[in-house]
Design an enzyme around this catalytic site. Structure first.
Site, PDB file in Angstrom:
ATOM      1  N   ASN A  16      49.590  30.384  53.219  1.00 15.19           N
ATOM      2  CA  ASN A  16      48.335  29.653  53.002  1.00 15.19           C
ATOM      3  C   ASN A  16      48.024  29.536  51.506  1.00 15.19           C
ATOM      4  O   ASN A  16      48.635  30.204  50.682  1.00 15.19           O
ATOM      5  CB  ASN A  16      47.191  30.407  53.698  1.00 15.19           C
ATOM      6  CG  ASN A  16      46.078  29.452  54.077  1.00 15.19           C
ATOM      7  OD1 ASN A  16      46.269  28.571  54.889  1.00 15.19           O
ATOM      8  ND2 ASN A  16      44.944  29.589  53.439  1.00 15.19           N
ATOM      9  N   VAL A  64      58.420  37.162  58.442  1.00 14.70           N
ATOM     10  CA  VAL A  64      57.072  37.382  58.967  1.00 14.70           C
ATOM     11  C   VAL A  64      56.760  38.868  58.928  1.00 14.70           C
ATOM     12  O   VAL A  64      57.573  39.692  59.342  1.00 14.70           O
ATOM     13  CB  VAL A  64      56.977  36.874  60.435  1.00 14.70           C
ATOM     14  CG1 VAL A  64      55.559  37.073  60.972  1.00 14.70           C
ATOM     15  CG2 VAL A  64      57.368  35.412  60.525  1.00 14.70           C
ATOM     16  N   ASN A  93      51.876  37.312  45.320  1.00 11.38           N
ATOM     17  CA  ASN A  93      50.632  36.541  45.482  1.00 11.38           C
ATOM     18  C   ASN A  93      49.743  37.054  46.616  1.00 11.38           C
ATOM     19  O   ASN A  93      48.527  36.876  46.562  1.00 11.38           O
ATOM     20  CB  ASN A  93      51.006  35.067  45.727  1.00 11.38           C
ATOM     21  CG  ASN A  93      49.844  34.260  46.267  1.00 11.38           C
ATOM     22  OD1 ASN A  93      48.929  33.904  45.524  1.00 11.38           O
ATOM     23  ND2 ASN A  93      49.843  33.996  47.564  1.00 11.38           N
ATOM     24  N   SER A 149      43.111  38.155  39.366  1.00 16.21           N
ATOM     25  CA  SER A 149      41.861  37.412  39.575  1.00 16.21           C
ATOM     26  C   SER A 149      40.981  37.604  38.349  1.00 16.21           C
ATOM     27  O   SER A 149      41.114  38.604  37.631  1.00 16.21           O
ATOM     28  CB  SER A 149      41.148  37.980  40.803  1.00 16.21           C
ATOM     29  OG  SER A 149      39.834  37.485  40.870  1.00 16.21           O
ATOM     30  N   TYR A 163      37.612  45.219  45.650  1.00 16.20           N
ATOM     31  CA  TYR A 163      38.613  44.196  45.318  1.00 16.20           C
ATOM     32  C   TYR A 163      38.729  44.072  43.795  1.00 16.20           C
ATOM     33  O   TYR A 163      39.835  44.005  43.252  1.00 16.20           O
ATOM     34  CB  TYR A 163      38.177  42.872  45.951  1.00 16.20           C
ATOM     35  CG  TYR A 163      38.978  41.653  45.557  1.00 16.20           C
ATOM     36  CD1 TYR A 163      40.270  41.445  46.036  1.00 16.20           C
ATOM     37  CD2 TYR A 163      38.424  40.671  44.730  1.00 16.20           C
ATOM     38  CE1 TYR A 163      40.983  40.303  45.697  1.00 16.20           C
ATOM     39  CE2 TYR A 163      39.129  39.523  44.397  1.00 16.20           C
ATOM     40  CZ  TYR A 163      40.410  39.344  44.883  1.00 16.20           C
ATOM     41  OH  TYR A 163      41.117  38.211  44.540  1.00 16.20           O
ATOM     42  N   LYS A 167      42.062  44.672  41.538  1.00 17.03           N
ATOM     43  CA  LYS A 167      42.665  43.648  40.669  1.00 17.03           C
ATOM     44  C   LYS A 167      42.684  44.119  39.206  1.00 17.03           C
ATOM     45  O   LYS A 167      43.605  43.772  38.460  1.00 17.03           O
ATOM     46  CB  LYS A 167      41.927  42.318  40.811  1.00 17.03           C
ATOM     47  CG  LYS A 167      42.136  41.626  42.171  1.00 17.03           C
ATOM     48  CD  LYS A 167      43.576  41.152  42.401  1.00 17.03           C
ATOM     49  CE  LYS A 167      43.671  40.192  43.581  1.00 17.03           C
ATOM     50  NZ  LYS A 167      45.042  39.750  43.874  1.00 17.03           N
ATOM     51  N   VAL A 196      39.011  29.353  43.665  1.00 11.20           N
ATOM     52  CA  VAL A 196      39.921  28.322  44.160  1.00 11.20           C
ATOM     53  C   VAL A 196      39.635  28.147  45.654  1.00 11.20           C
ATOM     54  O   VAL A 196      39.548  29.143  46.388  1.00 11.20           O
ATOM     55  CB  VAL A 196      41.397  28.756  43.977  1.00 11.20           C
ATOM     56  CG1 VAL A 196      42.340  27.660  44.441  1.00 11.20           C
ATOM     57  CG2 VAL A 196      41.681  29.132  42.521  1.00 11.20           C
TER      58      VAL A 196
HETATM   59  P1  NDP Z   1      44.373  32.814  51.197  1.00  4.67           P
HETATM   60  O1  NDP Z   1      43.560  33.701  52.055  1.00  4.67           O
HETATM   61  O2  NDP Z   1      44.312  31.357  51.406  1.00  4.67           O
HETATM   62  O3  NDP Z   1      45.888  33.282  51.223  1.00  4.67           O
HETATM   63  C1  NDP Z   1      46.229  34.638  51.176  1.00  4.67           C
HETATM   64  C2  NDP Z   1      47.689  34.794  51.524  1.00  4.67           C
HETATM   65  O4  NDP Z   1      47.995  36.201  51.492  1.00  4.67           O
HETATM   66  C3  NDP Z   1      47.988  34.275  52.912  1.00  4.67           C
HETATM   67  O5  NDP Z   1      49.238  33.635  52.915  1.00  4.67           O
HETATM   68  C4  NDP Z   1      48.029  35.535  53.751  1.00  4.67           C
HETATM   69  O6  NDP Z   1      48.948  35.384  54.806  1.00  4.67           O
HETATM   70  C5  NDP Z   1      48.582  36.555  52.737  1.00  4.67           C
HETATM   71  N1  NDP Z   1      48.234  37.914  53.124  1.00  4.67           N
HETATM   72  C6  NDP Z   1      47.013  38.493  53.147  1.00  4.67           C
HETATM   73  N2  NDP Z   1      47.109  39.750  53.615  1.00  4.67           N
HETATM   74  C7  NDP Z   1      48.421  39.965  53.890  1.00  4.67           C
HETATM   75  C8  NDP Z   1      49.152  41.060  54.408  1.00  4.67           C
HETATM   76  N3  NDP Z   1      48.563  42.220  54.730  1.00  4.67           N
HETATM   77  N4  NDP Z   1      50.484  40.929  54.583  1.00  4.67           N
HETATM   78  C9  NDP Z   1      51.103  39.761  54.279  1.00  4.67           C
HETATM   79  N5  NDP Z   1      50.468  38.699  53.774  1.00  4.67           N
HETATM   80  C10 NDP Z   1      49.143  38.799  53.590  1.00  4.67           C
HETATM   81  O7  NDP Z   1      43.920  33.182  49.719  1.00  4.67           O
HETATM   82  P2  NDP Z   1      44.372  32.623  48.279  1.00  4.67           P
HETATM   83  O8  NDP Z   1      45.480  31.678  48.390  1.00  4.67           O
HETATM   84  O9  NDP Z   1      43.148  32.221  47.590  1.00  4.67           O
HETATM   85  O10 NDP Z   1      44.860  33.998  47.623  1.00  4.67           O
HETATM   86  C11 NDP Z   1      46.097  34.147  46.964  1.00  4.67           C
HETATM   87  C12 NDP Z   1      45.949  35.159  45.842  1.00  4.67           C
HETATM   88  O11 NDP Z   1      45.031  34.635  44.873  1.00  4.67           O
HETATM   89  C13 NDP Z   1      45.375  36.501  46.291  1.00  4.67           C
HETATM   90  O12 NDP Z   1      46.049  37.537  45.618  1.00  4.67           O
HETATM   91  C14 NDP Z   1      43.921  36.435  45.838  1.00  4.67           C
HETATM   92  O13 NDP Z   1      43.407  37.711  45.590  1.00  4.67           O
HETATM   93  C15 NDP Z   1      44.072  35.620  44.559  1.00  4.67           C
HETATM   94  N6  NDP Z   1      42.845  34.967  44.106  1.00  4.67           N
HETATM   95  C16 NDP Z   1      42.210  34.000  44.861  1.00  4.67           C
HETATM   96  C17 NDP Z   1      41.052  33.406  44.389  1.00  4.67           C
HETATM   97  C18 NDP Z   1      40.321  32.357  45.146  1.00  4.67           C
HETATM   98  O14 NDP Z   1      39.179  32.018  44.745  1.00  4.67           O
HETATM   99  N7  NDP Z   1      40.870  31.781  46.178  1.00  4.67           N
HETATM  100  C19 NDP Z   1      40.467  33.795  43.084  1.00  4.67           C
HETATM  101  C20 NDP Z   1      41.210  34.780  42.377  1.00  4.67           C
HETATM  102  C21 NDP Z   1      42.349  35.339  42.876  1.00  4.67           C
HETATM  103  P3  NDP Z   1      48.701  35.807  56.341  1.00  4.67           P
HETATM  104  O15 NDP Z   1      47.263  35.606  56.644  1.00  4.67           O
HETATM  105  O16 NDP Z   1      49.639  34.916  57.094  1.00  4.67           O
HETATM  106  O17 NDP Z   1      49.133  37.234  56.397  1.00  4.67           O
END
Ligand code: NDP
Length: 280
Positions: A16, A64, A93, A149, A163, A167, A196
């Site tokens: 995602n 997965v 990420n 972040s 969180y 970070k 974002v």
């Molecule tokens: P999303 O929630 O859209 O995506 C997070 C991703 O991390 C998903 O693919 C999810 O996959 C995966 N994930 C979460 N927990 C696990 C787990 N236990 N095991 C495996 N995969 C995991 O968030 P973002 O794309 O926004 O986040 C991406 C990164 O950016 C993160 O590190 C977040 O902290 C950072 N970030 C985001 C900001 C924002 O405003 N969006 C701001 C600053 C930093 P699945 O659910 O399939 O496990």
């Protein structure tokens, strides 16, 4: 010829948001990419988009699993090296914020459990998977890009404090790893995004409709948010690819590069309208 032709890349949390956009950009630029997360249906959807955009299915590998599980971390590295023959780039990420629903800061009755959950995902899994990947990255003189972040920066945050703590620790880990690994010609850096629009808020338990309202509202707060819009995943993916591209960013080592539309430079004191104060 893509910028990353022949490179073997892992993007964690690529089912995602920022991770999915990053995996897609790498694939479009010729890389072989391992995509991973817990939600298989999202990974399959991304696989379809990658193929549709011209990436051969043989250039994509899906793993997965929960990234906090050491066996999953090993599987991601081992299967990538076995399928693509090597590992050039590791993008750490996967991340999320866990808090209590009453926003009680660090005094929540569940504080130690919440702190552990935030650290397990946002810090410990990054440290461990990078250590597992280390011999392979040394062999290719590879690159690591951690996703932190602006929550790590030098201001207090009541919302999701655990969180922010995790970070901030990740930024220090980035610097420590960078120093350790640069001696073997492996570069480590991080990207620190601002807000974002992704599934991030929904993953904290905020309903989709409310998440959208928050992103829309933030975009109107120009004093605290100088860019004319909330970030989109490709804004961050562009920076990740820049830091993973040795030709473009060779001399950047151990840095935490903020990409936030300017929001972190106008926080706190900067919001005070000095002109208004003088005219009183
Ligand atoms: P999303 O929630 O859209 O995506 C997070 C991703 O991390 C998903 O693919 C999810 O996959 C995966 N994930 C979460 N927990 C696990 C787990 N236990 N095991 C495996 N995969 C995991 O968030 P973002 O794309 O926004 O986040 C991406 C990164 O950016 C993160 O590190 C977040 O902290 C950072 N970030 C985001 C900001 C924002 O405003 N969006 C701001 C600053 C930093 P699945 O659910 O399939 O496990």
């Amino acid at each position: 010829m893509g910028r990353f032709n022949g490179k073997s890349v892992i993007v964690t949390g690529s089912s995602n948001g920022i991770g999915a956009a990053t995996a897609l950009q790498f694939a479009k630029e010729g890389a072989q990419v391992t995509i991973t997360g817990r939600k298989v249906e999202n990974l399959e959807k991304l696989h379809g988009e990658m193929v549709k955009s011209g990436t051969p299915a043989s250039n994509i590998h899906i793993v997965v699993g929960d990234i906090t599980n050491v066996d999953v971390q090993k599987k991601i590295i081992e299967e990538t090296v076995s399928k693509f023959g090597k590992l050039d780039i590791l993008v750490n990420n996967a991340g999320a914020a866990f808090g209590d629903d009453k926003y009680q800061g660090t005094s929540s009755p569940d504080s130690m459990n919440l702190l552990e959950k935030n650290l397990d995902l946002n810090l410990k899994s990054v440290m461990n998977i990078t250590n597992i990947a280390k011999p392979h990255l040394i062999a290719t003189k590879g690159e690591v890009v951690n996703i932190s972040s602006i929550a790590s920066l030098n201001f207090g945050a009541l919302w999701h404090s655990y969180y922010c703590i995790a970070k901030a620790a990740l930024d220090q880990l980035t610097r420590a790893q960078a120093l350790e690994l640069i001696a073997q010609e492996v570069r480590v850096n991080s990207v620190n995004p601002g807000i974002v629009a992704t599934n991030f808020l929904a993953a904290t338990g905020i309903p989709d409709e409310a998440s959208k309202k928050i992103y829309d509202y933030v975009a109107t707060q120009r004093k605290a948010f100088p860019a004319d819009r909330v970030g989109v995943p490709d804004d961050i993916a562009n920076v990740i690819l820049f830091l993973a591209d040795r030709k473009a960013s060779y001399y950047i080592v151990g840095q935490c590069l903020v990409a936030d539309g300017g929001s972190s430079i106008v926080m706190g004191m900067h919001l005070i309208d000095m002109k208004a104060a003088f005219s009183q």
